[in-house]
Design an enzyme around this catalytic site. Structure first.
Site, short mmCIF file in Angstrom:
data_model
loop_
_atom_site.label_atom_id
_atom_site.label_comp_id
_atom_site.label_asym_id
_atom_site.label_seq_id
_atom_site.Cartn_x
_atom_site.Cartn_y
_atom_site.Cartn_z
N LYS A 120 0.73 -0.88 -0.42
CA LYS A 120 -0.36 -0.04 0.03
C LYS A 120 0.86 1.72 -0.31
O LYS A 120 2.08 1.21 0.80
CB LYS A 120 -1.19 0.17 1.24
CG LYS A 120 -1.87 0.90 1.58
CD LYS A 120 -2.98 1.15 2.49
CE LYS A 120 -4.12 1.81 2.63
NZ LYS A 120 -5.02 1.54 4.25
N SER A 127 -9.95 1.65 3.03
CA SER A 127 -8.87 2.77 2.18
C SER A 127 -8.21 1.53 1.43
O SER A 127 -7.64 1.63 0.05
CB SER A 127 -8.51 3.50 2.76
OG SER A 127 -7.45 3.33 3.33
N SER A 141 -10.28 -0.19 6.81
CA SER A 141 -9.41 -0.55 5.36
C SER A 141 -8.61 -2.14 5.18
O SER A 141 -8.54 -1.54 4.11
CB SER A 141 -8.34 0.75 5.75
OG SER A 141 -9.38 1.81 5.60
#
Lengths: 480, 98
Positions: free
Chosen positions: A79, A154, A178
Site C-alpha cells: 500500500k 482504503s 481499511s
C-alpha cells in the site's frame, strides 16, 4: 502452468525444486500487471528494478543451496502509505505526489530480509481516509470481480491486486476497516492484527491509536504466512508489543463462536445476512458451539470513531506544512509569509475528504468542545472495549459480517460522506477495542446487474489480542 | 447548522481555507456529520474512565545514550533534506515568520 494460482508455500517449494526461477516469476507477474492492470488500476507505482534485484538475490540463495526463507522470491504489493526506500510514496495524495521514501518501514525491512519481491505500490484512499479507494487523488481502482464496482477501501489497490492475481500477498493498513472491507469486497483474506502486534514504523500515520499494518492473501494460509513475516516488537515503535510465548498453541476442539446480536439488525443487505448465516450454520455442522453475545454499545462505535480518528488525524497531518516535505507553495511569489505557505500548500494539495476530517478533528479538540466531543468519545471507547472483553470471555471467537452491503457501484456514495462512513459500521469497533480480526469470503452471489458475474460476501472472525493464530486456524477450517 | 463564521474559524485553526463557493457545500456536509456524532451524547458515561489507547503501555524509553553518527545516519539526514521543498546549508528553508 498457472503461476497466479499457486500458494506461497507451493511457490516456495517450486523455487527450491527449480521449476522456475524467482526472476522468471517476477517477470511473469510484472508482465501480467502491464497487460491487465490498465483495466483495474490497482498500482500507483510499478517497482520493476527493485523487484528484479530482489528476485536475483533470491535466485542466488537457491543456487548456493542456502536456506530460502518462506517469502524469498515471492511477489507482493505494498500500500502506498508504507515507506519503501528510494521509491515514491504518495499516500495517493497530491501533497506527496513526488515524495521519495528516505528509508524502509520496519515491515518492509522484514519482508526484504526474507527476500520478498516488491512489484509495486498500490492505490488507496488519500491518507487511508475512505471506504472505496475513490478518494485517491490520482485515479479510482476497480473491483476485479465486477469492474463497475468499487474494490472497497482504503486499501483497495492491495485487495484488488491480490484478487486479480497480480501478486501473492499484499500489505495494507487498517484504521477502521481499511483492510477487512476491501478484502470482503474483492473476495480475498485480509487481517487487521490486534493493536501493537505489527510495528507502525514507516507507515504514514492517520490515527495512531487505531492504525495497524496487516496482510492480504488469496487464501487464509497466504494471508497468515505474510502476517507471520511482519509481526513482532520493534524498538522503533514504542506501541509495539512482545507477543506472549504461548500464542501459537491452539486447540480448536470445543470452539465456542459468539454471534453479536446487535450486528444482525435492519439495514443489512438480505444476501449478506443469508450468506453469513449460512457460514454460521457450517461452523455449527463442523461441531462448533454457537452462542449469542451482546455488544451493547455498538450504535455508538461509529460516531466515537469519527471523533477519535479525526482528532488524531488533525494532529498527525499537521506535519504536511509545505516546509519539511511534499508539494509546497513556498516558491510561489504571491505567498508572503510562513503562515501563507502552510495554508496555501494545504489548501491546494489536500483532497476534500482529508480536509473534512482535519476540520472535524480540529473542531472536536477545540476549546469549548473538547469535553463534549473528544472526552466523551474516549469514555465511549472504554465502553466499547468493555463490550468486547465481556463477549470474548464467553466465546473464543466472534463471527460477524464485514460490510452491510455488497460491493457498491463506483460513484454511488461519493456525494454523501455520511453514507460512505456507514460502510464501516461492522469493522470500526474492532479498532477502538484494539482486538484482531480477519475478513474472509463467506460465500459468493450473483451480481444484481450482471448474472455472469459473482460478487463475494465476507465474514469477520474476531478474537482477543494476540490470538491471531486462533482466528487463522478457525478460518482455515472453514475454507476447507 | 454550524455557522459560516465558525467554519472559517476552524479552518484557520486547521491551516486550511475554503473559497466562498466551497464554503456552502462544506457547511452542509459538516453540519450533517456533526449532527450524527452528536448521538454520542446519549451514551451514559457516568463513572467511566476515558481511554486514549487500547494497550496499557506508558513511558517506553530507550537507553539514554547518543546514537553513533555512522554513515547510515548522515546518509539519511541528506535524504531527509532532499525531500524538503527548499533547504540551505543543511537546514530547511522557509519564508519569513512575520
Amino acid at each position: 502452468m498457472e503461476l497466479e494460482k499457486l500458494s506461497i508455500r507451493q511457490i516456495h517449494q517450486d523455487l527450491i525444486d527449480k521449476k522456475f526461477s524467482a526472476e522468471e516469476l517476477a517477470k511473469f507477474f510484472l508482465d501480467k500487471i502491464r497487460k491487465e492492470d490498465g483495466e483495474i488500476n490497482s498500482f500507483i507505482t510499478i517497482t520493476e528494478d527493485l523487484a528484479l534485484k530482489q528476485a536475483k538475490k533470491a535466485d542466488e540463495i537457491i543456487a548456493k543451496k542456502n536456506d530460502l526463507p518462506l517469502l524469498g522470491g515471492v511477489p507482493c504489493a505494498i500500500k502506498d502509505n508504507i515507506l519503501v526506500e528510494g521509491i515514491k510514496c504518495t499516500s495517493a495524495s497530491k501533497i506527496l505526489e513526488n515524495y521519495i521514501a528516505p528509508y524502509d518501514a520496519t515491515v518492509i525491512k522484514k519482508i526484504k530480509e526474507q527476500g520478498a519481491v516488491i512489484l509495486g505500490k498500490t492505490n488507496m484512499d488519500e491518507f487511508a481516509m475512505g471506504s472505496s479507494t475513490e478518494n485517491s487523488a490520482f485515479f479510482c481502482t476497480k473491483n476485479p470481480c465486477d469492474t463497475s464496482r468499487v474494490p472497497g477501501g482504503s486499501s483497495g489497490g492491495s485487495a484488488a491486486a491480490v484478487s486479480a492475481g497480480f501478486c501473492k500477498f499484499a500489505l495494507g493498513s487498517d484504521t477502521g476497516g481499511s483492510i477487512r472491507q476491501p478484502a470482503s469486497f474483492c473476495g480475498v483474506a485480509g487481517l487487521k492484527p490486534s493493536y501493537g502486534t505489527v510495528s507502525r514504523y514507516g507507515v504514514m500515520a492517520y490515527a495512531s491509536s487505531l492504525d495497524q499494518i496487516g496482510s492480504f492473501g488469496k487464501s487464509v494460509e497466504d494471508c497468515r504466512d505474510a502476517f507471520k513475516a511482519i509481526k513482532g516488537k520493534d524498538p522503533l515503535d514504542s506501541t509495539s508489543l512482545k507477543e506472549p510465548a504461548d500464542s501459537e498453541k491452539i486447540d480448536l476442539r470445543n470452539l465456542k463462536i459468539g454471534i453479536p446480536k446487535e450486528y444482525f439488525v435492519a439495514g443489512m443487505d438480505k444476501e449478506v445476512e443469508k450468506t453469513v448465516k449460512e457460514a454460521i450454520g457450517k461452523y455449527e455442522k463442523m461441531g462448533a458451539e454457537i452462542i449469542e453475545v451482546s455488544l451493547p454499545h455498538t450504535e455508538y462505535a461509529l460516531p466515537c470513531y469519527y471523533i477519535i480518528a479525526t482528532a488524531e488525524a488533525s494532529a498527525n497531518l499537521a506535519r504536511f506544512d509545505g516546509i519539511k516535505y511534499g508539494s509546497s507553495e513556498v516558491g510561489n511569489s504571491e505567498v508572503k509569509d510562513l503562515l501563507e505557505v502552510y495554508i496555501k500548500s494545504r489548501e491546494k494539495y489536500f483532497g476534500s475528504e482529508v480536509k473534512r476530517r482535519i476540520m472535524l478533528g480540529t473542531y472536536v479538540l477545540s476549546s469549548g468542545y473538547y469535553d463534549a466531543y473528544y472526552k466523551q468519545a474516549q469514555k465511549v471507547r472504554s465502553l466499547v472495549r468493555g463490550d468486547f472483553e465481556k463477549a470474548l470471555s464467553r466465546a473464543d471467537i466472534l463471527l460477524t459480517p464485514v460490510s452491510p452491503t455488497l460491493p457498491f457501484k463506483i460513484g454511488e456514495k461519493m456525494d454523501d460522506p455520511l453514507e460512505m462512513y456507514l460502510s464501516d459500521i461492522y469493522t470500526i469497533s474492532i479498532n477502538l477495542a484494539g482486538v484482531g480480526a480477519l475478513s474472509l469470503p463467506a460465500g459468493w452471489v450473483e451480481s444484481p446487474d450482471d448474472k455472469a458475474k459473482k460478487l463475494p460476501i465476507g465474514m469477520q472472525l474476531i478474537a482477543k489480542p494476540f490470538e491471531e493464530e486462533k482466528i487463522f486456524q478457525a478460518a482455515m477450517a472453514f475454507e476447507k | 447548522m454550524i455557522s459560516e463564521e465558525e467554519i472559517k474559524h476552524i479552518a484557520k485553526l486547521s491551516r486550511l481555507e475554503f473559497s466562498e463557493s466551497q464554503l456552502e457545500k462544506f457547511q452542509k456536509e459538516f453540519s450533517a456529520i456533526l449532527e450524527y456524532v452528536e448521538n454520542l451524547k446519549k451514551a451514559d458515561t457516568k463513572n467511566v474512565e476515558p481511554m486514549a489507547h487500547s494497550i496499557k503501555v506508558a513511558n517506553v524509553f530507550r537507553t539514554d545514550c547518543a546514537i553513533e553518527k555512522g554513515e547510515d545516519t548522515s546518509r539519511r539526514s541528506q535524504k531527509l533534506l532532499e525531500a524538503a521543498p527548499d533547504s540551505k546549508d543543511g537546514y530547511l528553508k522557509s519564508k519569513a515568520v512575520f
